[in-house]
Write an enzyme that holds these catalytic residues in place. Structure first.
Site, PDB file in Angstrom:
ATOM      1  N   CYS A   1     -42.798  -4.039 -17.207  1.00 15.96           N
ATOM      2  CA  CYS A   1     -43.715  -3.106 -17.878  1.00 15.96           C
ATOM      3  C   CYS A   1     -43.119  -1.715 -17.758  1.00 15.96           C
ATOM      4  O   CYS A   1     -41.907  -1.548 -17.785  1.00 15.96           O
ATOM      5  CB  CYS A   1     -45.118  -3.187 -17.277  1.00 15.96           C
ATOM      6  SG  CYS A   1     -45.193  -2.773 -15.524  1.00 15.96           S
ATOM      7  N   GLY A   2     -43.956  -0.699 -17.626  1.00 12.61           N
ATOM      8  CA  GLY A   2     -43.454   0.656 -17.483  1.00 12.61           C
ATOM      9  C   GLY A   2     -42.977   0.969 -16.077  1.00 12.61           C
ATOM     10  O   GLY A   2     -41.910   1.542 -15.884  1.00 12.61           O
TER      11      GLY A   2
END
Length: 289
Positions: free
Chosen positions: A240-241
């Site tokens: 993800c981030g």
């Protein structure tokens, strides 16, 4: 528990009925991005589930790296959660404000460290408040406990391992960032990040797994994952981030009985900040039928 619901997710009714039990630990793991304009610590002070302990994902982390909230060493984790009065045999229920945003990361973290009875609260604090359930403003003062870690290092992917996965295609890559960030149609929220995704990755935005903060049914989770081109019979690495919402995909996979999965802890905050990692822009490659 309904056969169509995740065995790792508990209802507000169930949690309220269990509050005060000696082996129950409730953790407020709320965490927000700047764009969400919410203050997790202030919200906790203003009212939290009775007995809930604040779990700060930026504090109980590896502080030797510039990457955000990366996994701490087992010894550091054990010392910190021991101060919170938690041992590895407790029943641990984790919640966040939104419902299914940051809490799965702490669910994953405790499981990687060896705790077995870890759950996520469906609907989160927002759902709890909307139903008029009890709150308290005083922070508990738990007696210290001993948490004995049993760290499963195999479930955590490092940068070097991620390079190998990308180059070899040995694992499917599920990316929990928004479709716009994945395709480089939207900028990254962190300065200095390149846009796009890892070669071969599939877009599985974390928001697709919940509705109004409540985890979707098992058939819906399966459909969401398969529609993204992920084969549930093969291994998966989630990303993800910054390693937070990747755990939402992990929670969905584990709920469906898929255990051959890992989480890339550095995620895009590491991969996208370098100039020696391959990046693809545009939508994912169409799934071959």
């Amino acid at each position: 528990m309904s056969e169509t619901k995740s065995r790792f997710v508990v209802s507000a009714d169930w949690l309220q009925s269990e509050l005060g039990k000696a082996d129950l630990r409730v953790l407020d793991a709320s965490f927000y991005l700047p764009a969400q304009k919410r203050d997790a610590d202030a919200e906790y002070a203003a009212g939290h589930i009775p007995g809930a302990i604040r779990f700060d994902q930026d504090k109980i982390a590896d502080h030797s790296t510039s990457l955000p909230h990366t996994i701490p060493s087992p010894d550091y984790f054990a010392a910190e959660v021991g101060r919170l009065g938690i041992n590895e045999n407790d029943r641990i229920v984790v919640y966040d404000g939104i419902g299914l945003f940051a809490s799965p990361r702490v669910w994953w973290l405790f499981r990687v460290m060896g705790a077995k009875n870890v759950f996520v609260l469906d609907g989160g604090l927002d759902g709890w408040k909307a139903e008029g359930r009890p709150l308290e403003t005083t922070a508990p003062n738990p007696a210290p406990a001993t948490f004995t870690p049993h760290f499963d290092e195999s479930r955590v992917v490092t940068l070097d391992t991620m390079r190998d996965i990308v180059s070899s295609g040995a694992m499917q890559i599920a990316d929990a960032r928004s479709a716009g960030r994945f395709a480089a149609a939207e900028p990254e929220p962190r300065a200095g990040m390149r846009s796009g995704h890892m070669p071969g990755a599939r877009s599985l935005p974390s928001g697709a797994f919940a509705s109004q903060g409540r985890f979707k049914s098992l058939p819906e989770l399966r459909q969401t994952i398969e529609d993204a081109g992920i084969d549930l019979s093969k291994p998966v690495v989630t990303s993800c981030g910054s390693g937070i919402t990747a755990a939402i995909i992990t929670l969905a996979l584990e709920s469906l009985g898929h255990h051959d999965n890992k989480l890339y802890d550095g995620s895009w905050s590491e991969w996208g900040s370098r100039d020696d990692t391959p990046i693809v822009t545009g939508p994912p490659t169409p799934v071959k039928v």
